[in-house]
Write a protein that holds these residues in place. Structure first.
Motif, PDB file in Angstrom:
ATOM      1  N   PHE A  48      46.423  15.276  29.060  1.00  0.00           N
ATOM      2  CA  PHE A  48      45.984  14.096  29.804  1.00  0.00           C
ATOM      3  C   PHE A  48      46.229  12.827  29.001  1.00  0.00           C
ATOM      4  O   PHE A  48      46.723  11.820  29.532  1.00  0.00           O
ATOM      5  N   ILE A  49      45.899  12.859  27.727  1.00  0.00           N
ATOM      6  CA  ILE A  49      46.082  11.680  26.863  1.00  0.00           C
ATOM      7  C   ILE A  49      47.561  11.341  26.726  1.00  0.00           C
ATOM      8  O   ILE A  49      47.978  10.176  26.889  1.00  0.00           O
ATOM      9  N   LEU A  50      48.391  12.342  26.441  1.00  0.00           N
ATOM     10  CA  LEU A  50      49.821  12.098  26.232  1.00  0.00           C
ATOM     11  C   LEU A  50      50.503  11.587  27.501  1.00  0.00           C
ATOM     12  O   LEU A  50      51.309  10.651  27.455  1.00  0.00           O
ATOM     13  N   ILE A  51      50.181  12.205  28.639  1.00  0.00           N
ATOM     14  CA  ILE A  51      50.806  11.783  29.894  1.00  0.00           C
ATOM     15  C   ILE A  51      50.390  10.365  30.260  1.00  0.00           C
ATOM     16  O   ILE A  51      51.198   9.575  30.768  1.00  0.00           O
ATOM     17  N   ASN A  52      49.136   9.998  29.987  1.00  0.00           N
ATOM     18  CA  ASN A  52      48.697   8.632  30.281  1.00  0.00           C
ATOM     19  C   ASN A  52      49.365   7.614  29.369  1.00  0.00           C
ATOM     20  O   ASN A  52      49.655   6.490  29.794  1.00  0.00           O
ATOM     21  N   ALA A  61      48.219  13.968  39.569  1.00  0.00           N
ATOM     22  CA  ALA A  61      48.425  15.045  38.591  1.00  0.00           C
ATOM     23  C   ALA A  61      47.602  14.901  37.306  1.00  0.00           C
ATOM     24  O   ALA A  61      46.939  15.868  36.894  1.00  0.00           O
ATOM     25  N   PRO A  62      47.577  13.732  36.642  1.00  0.00           N
ATOM     26  CA  PRO A  62      46.777  13.650  35.408  1.00  0.00           C
ATOM     27  C   PRO A  62      45.297  13.878  35.647  1.00  0.00           C
ATOM     28  O   PRO A  62      44.611  14.481  34.810  1.00  0.00           O
ATOM     29  N   GLY A  63      44.787  13.416  36.785  1.00  0.00           N
ATOM     30  CA  GLY A  63      43.379  13.613  37.094  1.00  0.00           C
ATOM     31  C   GLY A  63      43.029  15.081  37.273  1.00  0.00           C
ATOM     32  O   GLY A  63      41.899  15.501  36.993  1.00  0.00           O
ATOM     33  N   VAL A  64      43.985  15.873  37.740  1.00  0.00           N
ATOM     34  CA  VAL A  64      43.757  17.307  37.893  1.00  0.00           C
ATOM     35  C   VAL A  64      43.440  17.934  36.536  1.00  0.00           C
ATOM     36  O   VAL A  64      42.640  18.875  36.436  1.00  0.00           O
ATOM     37  N   MET A  65      44.051  17.403  35.480  1.00  0.00           N
ATOM     38  CA  MET A  65      43.803  17.942  34.142  1.00  0.00           C
ATOM     39  C   MET A  65      42.358  17.701  33.710  1.00  0.00           C
ATOM     40  O   MET A  65      41.768  18.515  32.976  1.00  0.00           O
ATOM     41  N   ILE A  66      41.767  16.592  34.159  1.00  0.00           N
ATOM     42  CA  ILE A  66      40.353  16.335  33.873  1.00  0.00           C
ATOM     43  C   ILE A  66      39.490  17.394  34.554  1.00  0.00           C
ATOM     44  O   ILE A  66      38.592  17.983  33.953  1.00  0.00           O
ATOM     45  N   ALA A  67      39.788  17.635  35.848  1.00  0.00           N
ATOM     46  CA  ALA A  67      39.032  18.630  36.599  1.00  0.00           C
ATOM     47  C   ALA A  67      39.179  20.021  35.990  1.00  0.00           C
ATOM     48  O   ALA A  67      38.207  20.782  35.908  1.00  0.00           O
ATOM     49  N   GLN A  68      40.387  20.350  35.546  1.00  0.00           N
ATOM     50  CA  GLN A  68      40.602  21.658  34.938  1.00  0.00           C
ATOM     51  C   GLN A  68      39.833  21.800  33.623  1.00  0.00           C
ATOM     52  O   GLN A  68      39.261  22.863  33.334  1.00  0.00           O
ATOM     53  N   TYR A 125      53.219  17.094  34.118  1.00  0.00           N
ATOM     54  CA  TYR A 125      51.999  17.890  34.242  1.00  0.00           C
ATOM     55  C   TYR A 125      52.314  19.371  34.403  1.00  0.00           C
ATOM     56  O   TYR A 125      51.762  20.224  33.693  1.00  0.00           O
ATOM     57  N   PHE A 126      53.185  19.717  35.344  1.00  0.00           N
ATOM     58  CA  PHE A 126      53.520  21.125  35.581  1.00  0.00           C
ATOM     59  C   PHE A 126      54.136  21.759  34.334  1.00  0.00           C
ATOM     60  O   PHE A 126      53.840  22.909  34.010  1.00  0.00           O
ATOM     61  N   THR A 127      54.988  21.006  33.641  1.00  0.00           N
ATOM     62  CA  THR A 127      55.639  21.534  32.445  1.00  0.00           C
ATOM     63  C   THR A 127      54.622  21.768  31.331  1.00  0.00           C
ATOM     64  O   THR A 127      54.618  22.822  30.690  1.00  0.00           O
ATOM     65  N   TRP A 128      53.766  20.781  31.116  1.00  0.00           N
ATOM     66  CA  TRP A 128      52.766  20.886  30.044  1.00  0.00           C
ATOM     67  C   TRP A 128      51.763  22.002  30.330  1.00  0.00           C
ATOM     68  O   TRP A 128      51.513  22.856  29.467  1.00  0.00           O
ATOM     69  N   TYR A 129      51.192  22.006  31.517  1.00  0.00           N
ATOM     70  CA  TYR A 129      50.179  23.005  31.835  1.00  0.00           C
ATOM     71  C   TYR A 129      50.768  24.411  31.844  1.00  0.00           C
ATOM     72  O   TYR A 129      50.170  25.357  31.320  1.00  0.00           O
ATOM     73  N   GLY A 130      51.957  24.567  32.441  1.00  0.00           N
ATOM     74  CA  GLY A 130      52.584  25.881  32.502  1.00  0.00           C
ATOM     75  C   GLY A 130      52.850  26.459  31.130  1.00  0.00           C
ATOM     76  O   GLY A 130      52.628  27.648  30.890  1.00  0.00           O
ATOM     77  N   PHE A 131      53.303  25.614  30.205  1.00  0.00           N
ATOM     78  CA  PHE A 131      53.606  26.081  28.846  1.00  0.00           C
ATOM     79  C   PHE A 131      52.337  26.571  28.154  1.00  0.00           C
ATOM     80  O   PHE A 131      52.313  27.653  27.553  1.00  0.00           O
ATOM     81  N   GLY A 132      51.264  25.785  28.237  1.00  0.00           N
ATOM     82  CA  GLY A 132      50.019  26.175  27.581  1.00  0.00           C
ATOM     83  C   GLY A 132      49.386  27.403  28.197  1.00  0.00           C
ATOM     84  O   GLY A 132      48.951  28.321  27.485  1.00  0.00           O
ATOM     85  N   ARG A 133      49.341  27.456  29.517  1.00  0.00           N
ATOM     86  CA  ARG A 133      48.707  28.592  30.189  1.00  0.00           C
ATOM     87  C   ARG A 133      49.476  29.891  29.923  1.00  0.00           C
ATOM     88  O   ARG A 133      48.881  30.971  29.820  1.00  0.00           O
ATOM     89  N   MET A 134      50.785  29.778  29.824  1.00  0.00           N
ATOM     90  CA  MET A 134      51.611  30.952  29.551  1.00  0.00           C
ATOM     91  C   MET A 134      51.183  31.647  28.264  1.00  0.00           C
ATOM     92  O   MET A 134      51.145  32.880  28.190  1.00  0.00           O
ATOM     93  N   PHE A 135      50.839  30.868  27.240  1.00  0.00           N
ATOM     94  CA  PHE A 135      50.449  31.451  25.953  1.00  0.00           C
ATOM     95  C   PHE A 135      48.968  31.812  25.916  1.00  0.00           C
ATOM     96  O   PHE A 135      48.585  32.868  25.401  1.00  0.00           O
ATOM     97  N   ILE A 150      55.831  12.006  36.469  1.00  0.00           N
ATOM     98  CA  ILE A 150      54.516  12.332  35.902  1.00  0.00           C
ATOM     99  C   ILE A 150      54.072  13.717  36.363  1.00  0.00           C
ATOM    100  O   ILE A 150      53.534  14.514  35.577  1.00  0.00           O
ATOM    101  N   ALA A 151      54.294  14.014  37.632  1.00  0.00           N
ATOM    102  CA  ALA A 151      53.920  15.329  38.151  1.00  0.00           C
ATOM    103  C   ALA A 151      54.709  16.435  37.452  1.00  0.00           C
ATOM    104  O   ALA A 151      54.157  17.494  37.133  1.00  0.00           O
ATOM    105  N   LEU A 152      55.986  16.190  37.202  1.00  0.00           N
ATOM    106  CA  LEU A 152      56.798  17.183  36.493  1.00  0.00           C
ATOM    107  C   LEU A 152      56.294  17.388  35.069  1.00  0.00           C
ATOM    108  O   LEU A 152      56.282  18.517  34.560  1.00  0.00           O
TER     109      LEU A 152
END
Length: 350
Positions: A230-234, A148-155, A250-260, A246-248
């Protein structure tokens, strides 16, 4: 939605600037280089680098924290990337069927022309992780954590691919910006003295090369959001309490940001039959809501395994603790019998 918004959905930029950040105009070309008639685009290069970095991160986490060997990471990675790309493309195609883009099967799979949706990639990638782990008999929740954290790098890198393609940036910036939160419209201050004015992106394109229009760099907003996450989760990783946490996060963090962030976009995909309900905002809310709920449930239960996994162990653990005060363990009973026989033999010998 104002008419000029639709006109700014896809622009082939030639000159870009970030005056609020002190970055003078510079030229952008979506094509990095050509090999004969084959054009190699920055979008593809950055997506590929992002996938490689995500894989290397997963391999490192697998060895360091999750007990998953490199060979297994390779197998999981191959399936995940394949289904992730397939899911990203199919998601985009299914949500744009009414646009008239697809005239044959080649058009459906023409990813080189753009059209990959991140949520489709996440759905396909998650399916790949789960299937690969089930086939190899690995703990899939640990695999989700290491990936999950590595996906944030790719994104984060992938968003700069959008930048070179001249896509995925937001609405024009004036003294006020129209911002859409689900089916409601809001006017946000974006004039001098605001953060939006500082981060504004100037674009001059071939249609009106003399005119510079300023836009919300939503690709940059999402890139920064992913890097911070990525920094905070690591930083939290070594304190994780159960597999899947960790996966949860990621989903929570990304979902919140993308929503806005999605509320600034002018190229959003909408729920079929509507013109105000953006799919990515709805899915962002879903990821955030479900992720936060599960994180809170697991936190208050103070368990090291998720609720849906605790059922598997609850039927086994009580039996190990049900020995009463009047019962002796089997090994202790056998030892007592042996001691009595030795005492009898000693008595006979005397």
């Amino acid at each position: 939605m104002p008419a000029y918004y639709a006109a700014t959905t896809y622009i082939d930029p030639t000159t870009i600037s970030f005056p609020g950040l002190g970055i003078d105009p510079f030229t952008v070309d979506k094509i990095a280089f050509s090999i004969g008639k084959v054009e190699v685009r920055w979008y593809g290069i950055l997506i590929t680098i992002g996938i490689v970095l995500a894989f290397l991160y997963a391999a490192w986490r697998g060895k360091r924290n999750e007990g998953i060997i490199f060979d297994d990471v390779i197998d999981i990675g191959l399936v995940t990337v394949l289904l992730g790309v397939l899911g990203a493309r199919l998601y985009y195609v299914l949500t744009t069927l009414d646009e008239g883009y697809y005239h044959n099967l080649i058009d459906v799979f023409a990813v080189w022309d753009g059209g990959l949706a991140i949520y489709g990639g996440i759905i396909g990638g998650c399916t790949g992780i789960f299937v690969a782990c089930k086939v190899k008999k690995l703990k899939w929740r640990r695999a989700f954590d290491m990936i999950a954290p590595g996906v944030m790098i790719a994104q984060a890198l992938g968003r700069w691919g959008n930048f070179f393609n001249g896509e995925a940036y937001g609405s024009p910036i004036f003294d006020k910006t129209a911002y859409y939160f689900f089916n409601t419209e809001h006017a946000l201050a974006s004039g001098k003295g605001t953060i939006f004015h500082t981060l504004r992106m100037g674009v001059s394109h071939a249609v009106t090369p003399v005119q510079t229009v300023f836009f919300h760099p939503t690709f940059f907003y999402e890139c920064v959001w992913n890097i911070v996450g990525f920094i905070l989760i690591n930083l939290f990783y070594k304190r994780k309490k159960y597999d899947g946490q960790i996966a949860l996060l990621y989903f929570t963090w990304y979902g919140f940001g993308r929503m806005f962030i999605e509320g600034f976009r002018t190229d959003s995909l909408y729920i079929p039959g509507t013109t105000t309900w953006r799919i990515s905002q709805c899915l962002g809310l879903l990821c955030f809501g479900v992720g936060l709920t599960l994180l809170l449930v697991f936190f208050f239960r103070k368990t090291r395994e998720p609720v849906f996994a605790a059922v598997e162990t609850s039927a086994v653990q009580p039996h190990a603790e049900e020995t009463s005060d009047n019962e002796q363990p089997i090994n202790e009973v056998e030892q007592n019998d042996t001691n009595e026989k030795e005492n009898q033999n000693n008595g006979n010998a005397d």
